[in-house]
Design a protein around this motif. Structure first.
Motif, PDB file in Angstrom:
ATOM      1  N   ASP A  17       0.915  -1.183   0.042  1.00 53.95           N
ATOM      2  CA  ASP A  17       0.265  -0.165  -0.005  1.00 53.95           C
ATOM      3  C   ASP A  17       0.961   1.240  -0.202  1.00 53.95           C
ATOM      4  O   ASP A  17       0.654   2.277   0.691  1.00 53.95           O
ATOM      5  N   GLY A  18       1.854   1.228  -0.873  1.00 52.55           N
ATOM      6  CA  GLY A  18       2.923   2.530  -0.864  1.00 52.55           C
ATOM      7  C   GLY A  18       3.658   2.445   0.117  1.00 52.55           C
ATOM      8  O   GLY A  18       4.638   3.536   0.007  1.00 52.55           O
ATOM      9  N   GLY A  48       9.238   8.570   1.744  1.00 49.28           N
ATOM     10  CA  GLY A  48       7.979   8.055   2.317  1.00 49.28           C
ATOM     11  C   GLY A  48       8.021   7.251   3.502  1.00 49.28           C
ATOM     12  O   GLY A  48       8.678   7.342   4.376  1.00 49.28           O
ATOM     13  N   ARG A  49       6.930   6.516   3.532  1.00 48.79           N
ATOM     14  CA  ARG A  49       6.716   5.730   4.735  1.00 48.79           C
ATOM     15  C   ARG A  49       7.454   4.282   4.867  1.00 48.79           C
ATOM     16  O   ARG A  49       7.271   3.556   4.122  1.00 48.79           O
ATOM     17  N   LEU A  50       8.018   4.042   6.084  1.00 46.64           N
ATOM     18  CA  LEU A  50       8.641   2.787   6.255  1.00 46.64           C
ATOM     19  C   LEU A  50       7.929   2.325   7.566  1.00 46.64           C
ATOM     20  O   LEU A  50       8.104   2.835   8.623  1.00 46.64           O
ATOM     21  N   VAL A  51       7.701   0.969   7.508  1.00 47.82           N
ATOM     22  CA  VAL A  51       7.082   0.427   8.565  1.00 47.82           C
ATOM     23  C   VAL A  51       8.027  -1.053   8.817  1.00 47.82           C
ATOM     24  O   VAL A  51       8.198  -1.592   7.998  1.00 47.82           O
ATOM     25  N   VAL A  52       8.405  -1.040  10.090  1.00 48.98           N
ATOM     26  CA  VAL A  52       9.368  -2.062  10.488  1.00 48.98           C
ATOM     27  C   VAL A  52       8.575  -3.089  11.436  1.00 48.98           C
ATOM     28  O   VAL A  52       8.333  -2.629  12.582  1.00 48.98           O
ATOM     29  N   THR A 111      -1.050  -4.659  10.739  1.00 46.16           N
ATOM     30  CA  THR A 111      -2.445  -4.460  10.208  1.00 46.16           C
ATOM     31  C   THR A 111      -2.577  -2.961  10.334  1.00 46.16           C
ATOM     32  O   THR A 111      -3.462  -2.227   9.774  1.00 46.16           O
ATOM     33  N   GLN A 112      -2.506  -2.848  11.936  1.00 49.21           N
ATOM     34  CA  GLN A 112      -2.697  -1.404  12.592  1.00 49.21           C
ATOM     35  C   GLN A 112      -1.769  -0.559  11.933  1.00 49.21           C
ATOM     36  O   GLN A 112      -2.526   0.815  11.433  1.00 49.21           O
ATOM     37  N   ALA A 113      -0.557  -0.818  11.577  1.00 52.15           N
ATOM     38  CA  ALA A 113       0.199   0.252  11.221  1.00 52.15           C
ATOM     39  C   ALA A 113      -0.087   0.777   9.690  1.00 52.15           C
ATOM     40  O   ALA A 113       0.041   1.842   9.180  1.00 52.15           O
ATOM     41  N   LEU A 114      -0.620  -0.272   8.915  1.00 53.82           N
ATOM     42  CA  LEU A 114      -1.001   0.029   7.691  1.00 53.82           C
ATOM     43  C   LEU A 114      -2.302   0.324   7.393  1.00 53.82           C
ATOM     44  O   LEU A 114      -2.747   0.752   6.062  1.00 53.82           O
ATOM     45  N   GLY A 115      -3.168   0.204   8.350  1.00 57.95           N
ATOM     46  CA  GLY A 115      -4.689   0.373   8.118  1.00 57.95           C
ATOM     47  C   GLY A 115      -5.105   1.902   8.097  1.00 57.95           C
ATOM     48  O   GLY A 115      -4.225   2.784   8.178  1.00 57.95           O
TER      49      GLY A 115
END
Length: 115
Positions: A17-18, A48-52, A111-115
């Protein structure tokens, strides 16, 4: 971006999702931190956005924390953000004790992070 894996630590990198999602597994310490540094540097260059996703991480020492802190700075310099998901067990405790959990946006899970 390819992932890296050895016997004790792994980093898988994909775009969802980007956002760039880094999924960590195993033990992050002085001997295993280099693949994370490389993945963070590559992601920071994209901005951009980085989620670990740290849910698969069993251990993280100060070297791992330092790599994440430097990665956060690099990502923010390009206008992006670095967020953590799935902190648990001894890793969550280390982040609480050091105050690092107040430095990063922290989500219960990916899921929460990308929601």
């Amino acid at each position: 971006m390819p992932g890296t894996e050895d016997e004790r630590f792994s980093v898988a990198v994909r775009t969802v999702d980007g956002a760039v999602l880094l999924t960590l597994g195993g033990e992050l310490d002085h001997d295993t931190a280099e693949p994370l540094r490389q993945a963070l540097a590559a992601a920071a260059g994209r901005g951009g956005r980085l989620v670990v996703d740290m849910s698969g991480l069993r251990f993280c020492d100060s070297t791992g924390l330092n790599a994440l802190l430097h990665g956060r700075i690099a990502v923010e310099e390009t206008g992006g953000s670095l967020e953590l998901a799935g902190l648990g067990g001894p890793v969550a405790r280390m982040f609480r004790i050091t105050g690092a959990d107040a430095v990063f946006p922290v989500h219960d899970d990916v899921t929460q992070a990308l929601g």
